[in-house]
Design a protein around this motif. Sequence first.
Motif, PDB file in Angstrom:
ATOM      1  N   UNK A   9       0.815  -1.216   0.000  1.00 33.81           N
ATOM      2  CA  UNK A   9       0.000   0.000   0.000  1.00 33.81           C
ATOM      3  C   UNK A   9       0.846   1.263   0.000  1.00 33.81           C
ATOM      4  N   UNK A  10       1.942   1.255   0.765  1.00 31.86           N
ATOM      5  CA  UNK A  10       2.753   2.471   0.930  1.00 31.86           C
ATOM      6  C   UNK A  10       4.132   2.297   0.301  1.00 31.86           C
ATOM      7  N   UNK A  11       4.534   3.294  -0.477  1.00 26.05           N
ATOM      8  CA  UNK A  11       5.842   3.263  -1.116  1.00 26.05           C
ATOM      9  C   UNK A  11       6.904   3.986  -0.293  1.00 26.05           C
ATOM     10  N   UNK A  12       6.487   4.643   0.782  1.00 26.81           N
ATOM     11  CA  UNK A  12       7.443   5.335   1.628  1.00 26.81           C
ATOM     12  C   UNK A  12       6.788   5.856   2.890  1.00 26.81           C
ATOM     13  N   UNK A  13       7.626   6.258   3.848  1.00 29.23           N
ATOM     14  CA  UNK A  13       7.120   6.754   5.129  1.00 29.23           C
ATOM     15  C   UNK A  13       8.085   7.768   5.710  1.00 29.23           C
ATOM     16  N   UNK A  14       7.531   8.765   6.390  1.00 33.61           N
ATOM     17  CA  UNK A  14       8.319   9.740   7.134  1.00 33.61           C
ATOM     18  C   UNK A  14       7.817   9.746   8.564  1.00 33.61           C
ATOM     19  N   UNK A  72      11.874  19.218   5.384  1.00 24.99           N
ATOM     20  CA  UNK A  72      13.102  18.422   5.307  1.00 24.99           C
ATOM     21  C   UNK A  72      12.807  17.001   4.820  1.00 24.99           C
ATOM     22  N   UNK A  73      11.629  16.498   5.179  1.00 27.10           N
ATOM     23  CA  UNK A  73      11.266  15.137   4.773  1.00 27.10           C
ATOM     24  C   UNK A  73      10.728  15.072   3.346  1.00 27.10           C
ATOM     25  N   UNK A  74      10.370  16.215   2.800  1.00 25.88           N
ATOM     26  CA  UNK A  74       9.657  16.233   1.533  1.00 25.88           C
ATOM     27  C   UNK A  74      10.432  15.606   0.371  1.00 25.88           C
ATOM     28  N   UNK A  78      10.165  11.313  -3.649  1.00 24.70           N
ATOM     29  CA  UNK A  78      10.653  10.122  -4.342  1.00 24.70           C
ATOM     30  C   UNK A  78       9.680   8.962  -4.164  1.00 24.70           C
ATOM     31  N   UNK A  79       9.162   8.815  -2.950  1.00 24.18           N
ATOM     32  CA  UNK A  79       8.210   7.738  -2.680  1.00 24.18           C
ATOM     33  C   UNK A  79       6.949   7.886  -3.526  1.00 24.18           C
ATOM     34  N   UNK A  80       6.519   9.121  -3.722  1.00 25.28           N
ATOM     35  CA  UNK A  80       5.272   9.402  -4.422  1.00 25.28           C
ATOM     36  C   UNK A  80       5.453   9.556  -5.933  1.00 25.28           C
ATOM     37  N   UNK A  81       6.694   9.462  -6.394  1.00 24.38           N
ATOM     38  CA  UNK A  81       6.953   9.606  -7.818  1.00 24.38           C
ATOM     39  C   UNK A  81       6.873  11.036  -8.293  1.00 24.38           C
ATOM     40  N   UNK A  82       7.062  11.990  -7.389  1.00 21.66           N
ATOM     41  CA  UNK A  82       6.948  13.408  -7.730  1.00 21.66           C
ATOM     42  C   UNK A  82       8.292  14.067  -8.007  1.00 21.66           C
ATOM     43  N   UNK A  83       9.385  13.363  -7.754  1.00 19.07           N
ATOM     44  CA  UNK A  83      10.695  13.998  -7.882  1.00 19.07           C
ATOM     45  C   UNK A  83      11.071  14.275  -9.321  1.00 19.07           C
ATOM     46  N   UNK A  84      10.386  13.614 -10.280  1.00 19.99           N
ATOM     47  CA  UNK A  84      10.718  13.826 -11.694  1.00 19.99           C
ATOM     48  C   UNK A  84       9.676  14.658 -12.424  1.00 19.99           C
TER      49      UNK A  84
END
Length: 322
Positions: free
Chosen positions: A168-173, A301-303, A308-314
Amino acid sequence: MCGTDTVSRPPSRTGTGDRSGRFTGEKPQSGQAVQYTVGSLALRREVTVDVLLPKDRSVPRPTLYMLDGAGARNNTSGWMNKSLGDAPAFFEDENVNVVLLNGGQGSLYTDWDQADPELGLNKWESFIAEELPPLIDAKLNTDGVNAIAGNSMGAQSAMMLAHRYPDLYSGAAAFSGCYSTSDPLGRLVVQTTVTSRSGDPANMWTDPSGPEWLSHDTVRNAEKLRGKQIYLSVATGLPGAHEAGSGDVRRLLLGGVIEGASNVCTRILETRLDQLKIPVTVDYEGTGVHAWDYWRDQLPKSWPTLQRALGLDWLPDQPVTA
């Protein structure tokens, strides 16, 4: 605390919404915010969730779920409060759906074995991980990519959910949390969290030697975080910039002790992840107590990790039109 535990592992999400709650109300807030009322079958009552909508909604967007600490309010998330988390200001220009959970005080956002006289029926894990995502995906036309974040109790719960629902989750902060439940320190943290809100830990996971204490332990189950983007942060408990001139003894003493314990907990999880060669970004602040001011500072700072987890970095900064 070696190895992993497979007892009481929840089923992977299939996207079919086995628990089919429904939206029963919608109330626009200021800016890009809206509050939805959900008729929850898991919790057997109506609950509200605050949602921050993406800057650009021309295409499906990913979703970030955010959890509160032990004092979670029923009517609004602390992350929505300008003087606390101030998430609306941060996410104003971001292309992400942000779902902020309301309620769950002292529950660790888990499914309890039985209802508690003070805290009521707690089936938060079922609501957050099984019931709510299909509703959000359909309502907001998301792209199906999710990450989760939280502070204090919500930090522990975010990591729990990440390892218990790896599909379900691709990343966590996680900001200022403790991440074990089956060692002495973890048990103490869980019991203290529950009793701090007048709940009875015996109503949570009834058998202290039972499988739930093991299966919710992120340190023990750290292998299940492999492949995810992970961000951890914590301070030392020493007075920091936000305590300058403060005469708040409770903030200084209690907040200092809790943050100091969170520091130990964070190092334990980081050590385990390093042993497993699972990458993690950790920010250890030299000063600071257990308080919203520092979690608000940690959000930006976590963003990059969450992006990257959400696929927004590109993705391009400009709205997508095709």
